[in-house]
Design a protein around this motif. Structure first.
Motif, PDB file in Angstrom:
ATOM      1  N   VAL B  64       0.856  -1.189   0.000  1.00 50.68           N
ATOM      2  CA  VAL B  64       0.000   0.000   0.000  1.00 50.68           C
ATOM      3  C   VAL B  64       0.890   1.236   0.000  1.00 50.68           C
ATOM      4  O   VAL B  64       1.854   1.323   0.765  1.00 50.68           O
ATOM      5  N   LEU B  65       0.549   2.146  -0.896  1.00 49.66           N
ATOM      6  CA  LEU B  65       1.294   3.398  -1.028  1.00 49.66           C
ATOM      7  C   LEU B  65       0.356   4.541  -0.665  1.00 49.66           C
ATOM      8  O   LEU B  65      -0.732   4.647  -1.236  1.00 49.66           O
ATOM      9  N   SER B  66       0.760   5.367   0.281  1.00 49.81           N
ATOM     10  CA  SER B  66      -0.071   6.533   0.580  1.00 49.81           C
ATOM     11  C   SER B  66       0.722   7.812   0.333  1.00 49.81           C
ATOM     12  O   SER B  66       1.929   7.880   0.583  1.00 49.81           O
ATOM     13  N   LEU B  67       0.023   8.803  -0.198  1.00 52.61           N
ATOM     14  CA  LEU B  67       0.621  10.099  -0.541  1.00 52.61           C
ATOM     15  C   LEU B  67      -0.201  11.174   0.139  1.00 52.61           C
ATOM     16  O   LEU B  67      -1.429  11.226  -0.041  1.00 52.61           O
ATOM     17  N   ASP B  68       0.452  12.000   0.930  1.00 52.49           N
ATOM     18  CA  ASP B  68      -0.261  13.051   1.641  1.00 52.49           C
ATOM     19  C   ASP B  68       0.548  14.332   1.629  1.00 52.49           C
ATOM     20  O   ASP B  68       1.774  14.297   1.487  1.00 52.49           O
ATOM     21  N   VAL B  69      -0.150  15.418   1.840  1.00 57.02           N
ATOM     22  CA  VAL B  69       0.546  16.701   1.908  1.00 57.02           C
ATOM     23  C   VAL B  69      -0.114  17.558   2.985  1.00 57.02           C
ATOM     24  O   VAL B  69      -1.323  17.478   3.201  1.00 57.02           O
ATOM     25  N   ASP B  70       0.705  18.299   3.717  1.00 51.79           N
ATOM     26  CA  ASP B  70       0.192  19.320   4.640  1.00 51.79           C
ATOM     27  C   ASP B  70       0.981  20.592   4.352  1.00 51.79           C
ATOM     28  O   ASP B  70       1.819  20.596   3.432  1.00 51.79           O
ATOM     29  N   PRO B  71       0.745  21.664   5.064  1.00 46.72           N
ATOM     30  CA  PRO B  71       1.444  22.909   4.678  1.00 46.72           C
ATOM     31  C   PRO B  71       2.970  22.807   4.718  1.00 46.72           C
ATOM     32  O   PRO B  71       3.655  23.557   4.023  1.00 46.72           O
ATOM     33  N   GLU B  72       3.513  21.882   5.493  1.00 48.76           N
ATOM     34  CA  GLU B  72       4.972  21.808   5.624  1.00 48.76           C
ATOM     35  C   GLU B  72       5.616  20.646   4.882  1.00 48.76           C
ATOM     36  O   GLU B  72       6.761  20.736   4.449  1.00 48.76           O
ATOM     37  N   TRP B  73       4.911  19.529   4.782  1.00 46.27           N
ATOM     38  CA  TRP B  73       5.551  18.311   4.296  1.00 46.27           C
ATOM     39  C   TRP B  73       4.729  17.596   3.236  1.00 46.27           C
ATOM     40  O   TRP B  73       3.504  17.554   3.318  1.00 46.27           O
ATOM     41  N   LEU B  74       5.424  16.978   2.305  1.00 44.33           N
ATOM     42  CA  LEU B  74       4.817  15.954   1.451  1.00 44.33           C
ATOM     43  C   LEU B  74       5.277  14.616   2.030  1.00 44.33           C
ATOM     44  O   LEU B  74       6.478  14.418   2.256  1.00 44.33           O
ATOM     45  N   THR B  75       4.323  13.760   2.318  1.00 41.76           N
ATOM     46  CA  THR B  75       4.658  12.497   2.979  1.00 41.76           C
ATOM     47  C   THR B  75       4.238  11.321   2.112  1.00 41.76           C
ATOM     48  O   THR B  75       3.096  11.241   1.656  1.00 41.76           O
ATOM     49  N   VAL B  76       5.181  10.427   1.889  1.00 41.64           N
ATOM     50  CA  VAL B  76       4.920   9.182   1.159  1.00 41.64           C
ATOM     51  C   VAL B  76       5.146   8.061   2.151  1.00 41.64           C
ATOM     52  O   VAL B  76       6.163   8.037   2.849  1.00 41.64           O
ATOM     53  N   GLU B  77       4.213   7.137   2.214  1.00 47.04           N
ATOM     54  CA  GLU B  77       4.407   6.022   3.136  1.00 47.04           C
ATOM     55  C   GLU B  77       4.045   4.723   2.409  1.00 47.04           C
ATOM     56  O   GLU B  77       3.049   4.657   1.698  1.00 47.04           O
ATOM     57  N   ILE B  78       4.894   3.725   2.572  1.00 46.67           N
ATOM     58  CA  ILE B  78       4.661   2.432   1.924  1.00 46.67           C
ATOM     59  C   ILE B  78       4.531   1.379   3.013  1.00 46.67           C
ATOM     60  O   ILE B  78       5.387   1.289   3.910  1.00 46.67           O
ATOM     61  N   PHE B  79       3.440   0.620   2.935  1.00 42.07           N
ATOM     62  CA  PHE B  79       3.099  -0.349   3.983  1.00 42.07           C
ATOM     63  C   PHE B  79       3.291  -1.776   3.479  1.00 42.07           C
ATOM     64  O   PHE B  79       2.947  -2.105   2.349  1.00 42.07           O
ATOM     65  N   ASP B  80       3.814  -2.611   4.375  1.00 46.63           N
ATOM     66  CA  ASP B  80       3.952  -4.033   4.075  1.00 46.63           C
ATOM     67  C   ASP B  80       3.718  -4.798   5.375  1.00 46.63           C
ATOM     68  O   ASP B  80       3.678  -4.189   6.448  1.00 46.63           O
ATOM     69  N   HIS B  81       3.587  -6.113   5.272  1.00 52.55           N
ATOM     70  CA  HIS B  81       3.370  -6.853   6.519  1.00 52.55           C
ATOM     71  C   HIS B  81       4.653  -7.459   7.074  1.00 52.55           C
ATOM     72  O   HIS B  81       4.625  -8.193   8.058  1.00 52.55           O
TER      73      HIS B  81
END
Lengths: 112, 143
Positions: B64-81
């Motif tokens: 699972v790949l998640s992409l998020d942004v807030d006023p300070e950061w762009l955050t990418v997170e990759i999930f595995d088991h």
């Protein structure tokens, strides 16, 4: 993997005609280069003008080829875009391969 | 813009579409160079997860790949088991891992640069663990 090959002044120019060199096609890319070396080509230019993305697996393929070439000859990289150039510098590949802005420059360097 | 969440099949051919989607998302918030860095970090992380997953014979679940942004950061997170990076390797990854001896081609390694590229492409990289999964969180500062 799609490539276009020409011989210019005794130098083999391998034009990579896919936009991405990455883990899914790196083994084939490596095999292509090593086959050309084993066929006797000692001066090879890899034309990267149409490549937009390279990952560490593709760098590994290039290293595999240059190791196979060893002292027999030279492999040069030509026409990398800005992103590729930064990656090649960051990973010190600019110390392993001659890198030129154009294919013509690379051919001239290897043919001389 | 809202974040994105993508499922990525555990197949090397599925890395490029996910990496390009990450790049497109990042390009909305970062310059060309920053977006390219995000694309590379995502591609290296997914490739690593898929290659190691196949070694361990666990290719049945999606990443699972998640992409998020807030006023300070762009955050990418990759999930595995399972852990995406073995313990201790993240701390050791960095520019020194890319040093080479150009005079010693015989011992020049063909592999082992992926983690260093992830770390150098992003501003913050951290491993996270929850009771049922692991993630690699990669952040790029905006502005």
């Amino acid at each position: 993997m799609q490539t276009e090959e020409t011989v210019q002044d005794g130098v083999l120019v391998v034009g990579v005609r896919v936009p991405r060199l990455e883990a899914s096609n790196a083994p084939e890319f490596r095999r292509t280069l090593i086959e050309r070396i084993e066929a006797g080509h000692q001066q090879i230019v890899i034309d990267l003008a149409q490549v937009q993305f390279i990952d560490s697996s593709a760098l590994g393929a290039l290293i595999g080829a240059v190791k196979r070439m060893g002292a027999l000859g030279t492999i040069a990289l030509a026409a990398p875009n800005g992103t590729l150039s930064r990656l090649l510098t960051l990973t010190r590949m600019d110390k392993v391969f001659p890198i030129t802005e154009t294919v013509e420059d690379a051919v001239a360097k290897l043919a001389s | 813009m809202a974040g994105q969440r993508l499922r990525v099949r555990r197949h090397l051919a599925c890395v490029a579409p996910a990496a390009m989607a990450s790049r497109d998302f990042a390009r909305l918030h970062l310059d060309e160079e920053g977006a390219s860095s995000v694309e590379l970090a995502v591609a290296e992380t997914l490739t690593n997860a898929i290659k190691h997953g196949q070694v361990r014979g666990r290719d049945d679940t999606d990443l699972v790949l998640s992409l998020d942004v807030d006023p300070e950061w762009l955050t990418v997170e990759i999930f595995d088991h399972v852990p995406l990076v073995p313990d201790g390797l993240l701390q050791a990854a960095g520019e020194q891992a890319l040093e080479i001896d150009p005079e010693d081609l015989v011992n020049l390694s063909e592999s082992g640069r992926g983690l260093a590229l992830i770390v150098l492409s992003m501003d913050e990289v951290s491993l996270h663990t929850t009771p049922d999964r692991f993630s690699l969180r990669m952040r790029k500062r905006l502005g």
